[in-house]
Design an enzyme around this catalytic site. Structure first.
Site, PDB file in Angstrom:
ATOM      1  N   LYS A 195     -56.854   1.962  12.341  1.00 14.00           N
ATOM      2  CA  LYS A 195     -56.875   2.752  11.129  1.00 14.00           C
ATOM      3  C   LYS A 195     -56.184   4.090  11.370  1.00 14.00           C
ATOM      4  O   LYS A 195     -55.464   4.604  10.530  1.00 14.00           O
ATOM      5  CB  LYS A 195     -58.329   2.969  10.690  1.00 14.00           C
ATOM      6  CG  LYS A 195     -58.979   1.660  10.270  1.00 14.00           C
ATOM      7  CD  LYS A 195     -60.452   1.818   9.978  1.00 14.00           C
ATOM      8  CE  LYS A 195     -61.314   1.486  11.179  1.00 14.00           C
ATOM      9  NZ  LYS A 195     -62.679   1.156  10.870  1.00 14.00           N
ATOM     10  N   CYS A 232     -62.872  13.030  22.038  1.00 13.18           N
ATOM     11  CA  CYS A 232     -62.090  12.276  21.043  1.00 13.18           C
ATOM     12  C   CYS A 232     -63.085  11.736  20.032  1.00 13.18           C
ATOM     13  O   CYS A 232     -63.922  10.893  20.370  1.00 13.18           O
ATOM     14  CB  CYS A 232     -61.317  11.127  21.683  1.00 13.18           C
ATOM     15  SG  CYS A 232     -60.593  10.040  20.401  1.00 13.18           S
ATOM     16  N   HIS A 270     -56.156   6.194  21.059  1.00  6.46           N
ATOM     17  CA  HIS A 270     -55.839   6.543  19.671  1.00  6.46           C
ATOM     18  C   HIS A 270     -54.603   7.408  19.498  1.00  6.46           C
ATOM     19  O   HIS A 270     -54.150   7.616  18.369  1.00  6.46           O
ATOM     20  CB  HIS A 270     -57.043   7.231  19.005  1.00  6.46           C
ATOM     21  CG  HIS A 270     -58.231   6.322  18.871  1.00  6.46           C
ATOM     22  ND1 HIS A 270     -59.268   6.310  19.783  1.00  6.46           N
ATOM     23  CD2 HIS A 270     -58.512   5.365  17.958  1.00  6.46           C
ATOM     24  CE1 HIS A 270     -60.136   5.385  19.427  1.00  6.46           C
ATOM     25  NE2 HIS A 270     -59.720   4.802  18.324  1.00  6.46           N
ATOM     26  N   CYS A 330     -55.504  11.116  23.533  1.00  4.51           N
ATOM     27  CA  CYS A 330     -56.418   9.994  23.796  1.00  4.51           C
ATOM     28  C   CYS A 330     -55.594   8.733  24.071  1.00  4.51           C
ATOM     29  O   CYS A 330     -54.716   8.380  23.280  1.00  4.51           O
ATOM     30  CB  CYS A 330     -57.320   9.767  22.583  1.00  4.51           C
ATOM     31  SG  CYS A 330     -58.142   8.162  22.621  1.00  4.51           S
ATOM     32  N   LYS A 332     -51.454  -2.236  18.898  1.00  4.02           N
ATOM     33  CA  LYS A 332     -52.799  -2.531  18.443  1.00  4.02           C
ATOM     34  C   LYS A 332     -52.945  -1.950  17.042  1.00  4.02           C
ATOM     35  O   LYS A 332     -52.563  -0.815  16.796  1.00  4.02           O
ATOM     36  CB  LYS A 332     -53.810  -1.860  19.377  1.00  4.02           C
ATOM     37  CG  LYS A 332     -55.240  -2.104  18.934  1.00  4.02           C
ATOM     38  CD  LYS A 332     -56.211  -1.095  19.544  1.00  4.02           C
ATOM     39  CE  LYS A 332     -57.564  -1.205  18.868  1.00  4.02           C
ATOM     40  NZ  LYS A 332     -58.430  -0.076  19.122  1.00  4.02           N
ATOM     41  N   HIS A 339     -60.532  -4.101   8.397  1.00  2.00           N
ATOM     42  CA  HIS A 339     -59.216  -4.731   8.512  1.00  2.00           C
ATOM     43  C   HIS A 339     -59.323  -6.032   9.281  1.00  2.00           C
ATOM     44  O   HIS A 339     -60.417  -6.480   9.633  1.00  2.00           O
ATOM     45  CB  HIS A 339     -58.183  -3.768   9.106  1.00  2.00           C
ATOM     46  CG  HIS A 339     -58.457  -3.349  10.511  1.00  2.00           C
ATOM     47  ND1 HIS A 339     -58.236  -4.160  11.586  1.00  2.00           N
ATOM     48  CD2 HIS A 339     -58.944  -2.192  11.010  1.00  2.00           C
ATOM     49  CE1 HIS A 339     -58.560  -3.527  12.696  1.00  2.00           C
ATOM     50  NE2 HIS A 339     -59.001  -2.329  12.366  1.00  2.00           N
ATOM     51  N   CYS A 374     -62.952   7.856  19.444  1.00  2.00           N
ATOM     52  CA  CYS A 374     -63.717   7.055  20.416  1.00  2.00           C
ATOM     53  C   CYS A 374     -65.187   7.450  20.407  1.00  2.00           C
ATOM     54  O   CYS A 374     -66.017   6.722  20.913  1.00  2.00           O
ATOM     55  CB  CYS A 374     -63.236   7.282  21.848  1.00  2.00           C
ATOM     56  SG  CYS A 374     -61.554   6.816  22.173  1.00  2.00           S
ATOM     57  N   HIS A 402     -61.594  -6.577  12.420  1.00  2.00           N
ATOM     58  CA  HIS A 402     -63.035  -6.762  12.211  1.00  2.00           C
ATOM     59  C   HIS A 402     -63.327  -8.203  11.801  1.00  2.00           C
ATOM     60  O   HIS A 402     -64.273  -8.830  12.291  1.00  2.00           O
ATOM     61  CB  HIS A 402     -63.553  -5.806  11.134  1.00  2.00           C
ATOM     62  CG  HIS A 402     -63.256  -4.370  11.415  1.00  2.00           C
ATOM     63  ND1 HIS A 402     -62.683  -3.538  10.486  1.00  2.00           N
ATOM     64  CD2 HIS A 402     -63.422  -3.630  12.524  1.00  2.00           C
ATOM     65  CE1 HIS A 402     -62.524  -2.338  11.019  1.00  2.00           C
ATOM     66  NE2 HIS A 402     -62.961  -2.370  12.262  1.00  2.00           N
TER      67      HIS A 402
HETATM   68  N1  MSP Z   1     -68.870   1.145  16.056  1.00  2.00           N
HETATM   69  C1  MSP Z   1     -68.254   0.766  17.278  1.00  2.00           C
HETATM   70  C2  MSP Z   1     -68.947  -0.428  17.894  1.00  2.00           C
HETATM   71  C3  MSP Z   1     -70.398  -0.251  18.191  1.00  2.00           C
HETATM   72  S1  MSP Z   1     -71.111  -1.705  18.832  1.00  2.00           S
HETATM   73  C4  MSP Z   1     -72.592  -1.257  19.378  1.00  2.00           C
HETATM   74  C5  MSP Z   1     -66.804   0.406  17.016  1.00  2.00           C
HETATM   75  N2  MSP Z   1     -66.474   0.044  15.770  1.00  2.00           N
HETATM   76  S2  MSP Z   1     -65.021  -0.414  15.285  1.00  2.00           S
HETATM   77  O1  MSP Z   1     -65.105  -0.513  13.843  1.00  2.00           O
HETATM   78  O2  MSP Z   1     -64.024   0.436  15.803  1.00  2.00           O
HETATM   79  O3  MSP Z   1     -64.841  -1.855  15.831  1.00  2.00           O
HETATM   80  C6  MSP Z   1     -64.247  -2.126  17.082  1.00  2.00           C
HETATM   81  C7  MSP Z   1     -64.179  -3.623  17.249  1.00  2.00           C
HETATM   82  O4  MSP Z   1     -63.497  -4.205  16.114  1.00  2.00           O
HETATM   83  C8  MSP Z   1     -63.401  -4.122  18.441  1.00  2.00           C
HETATM   84  O5  MSP Z   1     -64.143  -4.119  19.631  1.00  2.00           O
HETATM   85  C9  MSP Z   1     -63.068  -5.525  17.987  1.00  2.00           C
HETATM   86  O6  MSP Z   1     -64.211  -6.329  18.034  1.00  2.00           O
HETATM   87  C10 MSP Z   1     -62.709  -5.297  16.532  1.00  2.00           C
HETATM   88  N3  MSP Z   1     -61.308  -4.933  16.391  1.00  2.00           N
HETATM   89  C11 MSP Z   1     -60.823  -3.789  15.845  1.00  2.00           C
HETATM   90  N4  MSP Z   1     -59.465  -3.839  15.840  1.00  2.00           N
HETATM   91  C12 MSP Z   1     -59.058  -5.001  16.374  1.00  2.00           C
HETATM   92  C13 MSP Z   1     -57.804  -5.580  16.634  1.00  2.00           C
HETATM   93  N5  MSP Z   1     -56.682  -5.017  16.290  1.00  2.00           N
HETATM   94  N6  MSP Z   1     -57.790  -6.777  17.274  1.00  2.00           N
HETATM   95  C14 MSP Z   1     -58.934  -7.397  17.670  1.00  2.00           C
HETATM   96  N7  MSP Z   1     -60.122  -6.869  17.436  1.00  2.00           N
HETATM   97  C15 MSP Z   1     -60.232  -5.719  16.743  1.00  2.00           C
HETATM   98  O7  MSP Z   1     -66.037   0.388  17.958  1.00  2.00           O
END
Ligand code: MSP
Length: 509
Positions: free
Chosen positions: A297, A126, A146, A143, A294, A18, A129, A21
């Site tokens: 998903k 969780c 989440h 959590c 925030k 989304h 997380c 990312h």
């Molecule tokens: N797989 C772990 C990360 C491991 S790194 C060694 C993870 N993945 S995640 O798919 O959940 O990605 C989290 C990251 O995605 C956040 O830290 C951020 O960089 C980005 N974001 C996810 N949602 C976001 C927003 N709504 N706004 C800004 N950044 C976002 O955690």
């Protein structure tokens, strides 16, 4: 020449990507592109986190094996990088056999250092997380991140002696005050460390989808222990030669605050234990929020950036990300504000500046940028402001103030628009003020060239278009930092008339 190694988090493939990312990937790309402009040796890494509970469960729900699931999902994440025009040097998957071997090697080092022991854990987990919680850290039993109910888990696992690193971690923070940026995130991480650290379980007995523990294949490595290692492991196999000495330690790990604790506490302790250098900085940006929350998903409130990118190209999205939300803080995003900003700033301010400049050089000077005869470049009334804009841009980018850097460029876009009004080239033409008109037209075309250099990290395709509209070759040498000086456009450059860069979006209603 310096070196610059920047990473994004590796994204979970339990669901489709989304906007969040795409946001982090674009931010890291802006940093990577800027450092290439400076002439630094750059490596930019992104990828996918494919093991763990969360991914295994997603596969189960879809009725496929975890392997089939991750293989089906990874393409969508690779596509994000391509669609936002990211210049990542490699895309790591934690299911790469080379990564798996690296994790086992690293874990063995931590084991050999005496930092691993066996124990039984019982607690609330969780799986979103992929972390344990204590009762007091939950909000109404849920959590805090989440809003989902954690499940009770009890297992005999291998533990990492995180507690043994408490003092060394705190000491590292104190002696590296810019280890975590911005400052309030540094304070948050340090105060967490100072409150005391518990050892963490780094293996899972019930989970099958993971990397086997080298000395006990009945268990798999905890997904975070596996995932964090992507940063050094990629360097060992991204190319034919091992890039570790060239790029490790990482210069910046970029992420949002949700994963600060893993990166700011567990990660440096793991590296200390195995005898690796620590990353220089973590940069923690904020959340993009939709409707005040925030996006996640799990909550089901996500904004899909792909239709917007499909329709308008990557640049308006990249631009919007850093204009709309102050990088480092949380901020609201919406399709409405995307379109409003596109019209007001890209179509009106930048688009009009370009089309007016090109059409006036066409009309008054047959499409050739005139020499500002009898005037040195530095005598332009814009020269000092251009130099100040370039200096602020560089200084802000070095401070990872992406919004501030873009603001400095945008102020110059506005300055150029005011210059058109002040000089009124149509009047200069009418009054036969040839030398003044030459100077005005040169300044505008040169201003556009300079904008191409400064806009390059943010909107690379637009930067290329600006260069070619003022008759220059749109290639890397044209956007190097040395080119951010005033007066480099050769007189006689041929402007190119073409369709508007940013056709206005017709808004409904
Ligand atoms: N797989 C772990 C990360 C491991 S790194 C060694 C993870 N993945 S995640 O798919 O959940 O990605 C989290 C990251 O995605 C956040 O830290 C951020 O960089 C980005 N974001 C996810 N949602 C976001 C927003 N709504 N706004 C800004 N950044 C976002 O955690």
């Amino acid at each position: 020449m310096g070196k610059f190694y920047v990473t994004t988090p590796i994204y979970y493939v339990n669901d489709v990507p989304h906007i969040g990312h795409a946001y982090t990937t674009v931010a890291a790309d802006v940093m990577a592109r800027f450092h290439r402009q400076l002439g630094d040796d750059v490596f930019f890494l992104t990828g996918t986190d494919e093991h763990g509970n969360k991914v295994e469960r997603a596969a189960l729900e879809r009725g496929v094996t975890p392997r089939e699931h991750v293989d089906a999902m990874v393409g969508k994440f690779k596509e994000v990088a391509i669609k936002v025009n990211a210049t990542n040097d490699f895309f790591i998957r934690t299911t790469d056999p080379e990564h798996e071997a690296f994790v086992q090697m690293f874990l063995q080092r931590v084991h050999d250092a005496g930092d691993i022991y066996e124990s039984t854990y019982s607690g609330l987990y969780c799986s979103e997380c992929e972390a344990y919680y204590t009762e007091e850290n939950l909000v109404d039993g849920l959590c805090p991140d989440h809003g989902t109910a954690p499940v009770h888990m009890q297992e005999t696992n291998y533990f990492f002696r995180l507690s043994a690193y408490q003092e060394r971690l705190a000491e590292h923070y104190r002696s590296h005050p810019d280890f975590v940026k911005p400052r309030h995130r540094y304070n948050e991480a340090l105060s967490f460390i100072e409150q005391g650290l518990d050892d963490i379980s780094i293996s899972r007995a019930q989970l099958k989808w993971g990397i086997p523990i080298p000395w006990d294949p009945s268990q798999v490595v905890y997904v975070w222990f596996d995932a964090l290692l992507n940063y050094p492991s990629a360097l060992t196999y991204a190319r034919d030669e091992d890039l570790t000495d060239r790029f490790w330690p990482a210069t910046y790990h970029v992420m949002a605050q949700d994963i600060l604790k893993f990166h700011g506490i567990i990660w440096p302790a793991m590296l200390m234990s195995a005898g690796y250098a620590l990353p220089e900085h973590l940069f923690i940006h904020g959340y993009l929020k939709l409707g005040g929350e925030k996006m996640s998903k799990t909550r089901g409130n996500v904004m899909d950036p792909f239709p917007l990118i499909e329709e308008f190209g990557p640049d308006p999205f990249r631009f919007y990300c850093f204009r709309e939300v102050n990088f480092g803080q949380d901020g609201m995003v919406s399709e409405e504000s995307f379109k409003a900003r596109y019209n007001a700033e890209l179509a009106n301010e930048l688009g009009n500046l370009l089309s007016r400049t090109v059409s006036m050089v066409g009309k008054y000077r047959e499409g050739s940028v005139p020499a500002p005869a009898g005037r040195a470049p530095e005598d332009s009334p814009l020269a000092a402001e251009a130099a100040a804009a370039a200096a602020a841009w560089r200084e802000r980018l070095e401070a990872i103030d992406l919004t501030g850097a873009l603001e400095a460029v945008w102020n110059f876009v506005r300055r150029l628009n005011r210059y058109v009004e002040e000089q009124a080239p149509w009047k200069q033409a009418k009054e036969g003020a040839g030398a003044e008109l030459d100077a005005t037209l040169y300044d505008l075309a040169e201003g556009i060239r300079l904008l191409a250099v400064l806009l390059y990290p943010f909107v690379p395709a637009t930067s290329a278009a600006l260069l070619s509209r003022v008759g220059l070759e749109a290639a890397r040498p044209a956007v190097m930092w040395e080119k951010a000086a005033w007066g480099l456009l050769p007189a006689g450059a041929k402007v190119v008339k073409a369709a508007p860069l940013f056709p206005r979006i017709e808004l409904e209603g």
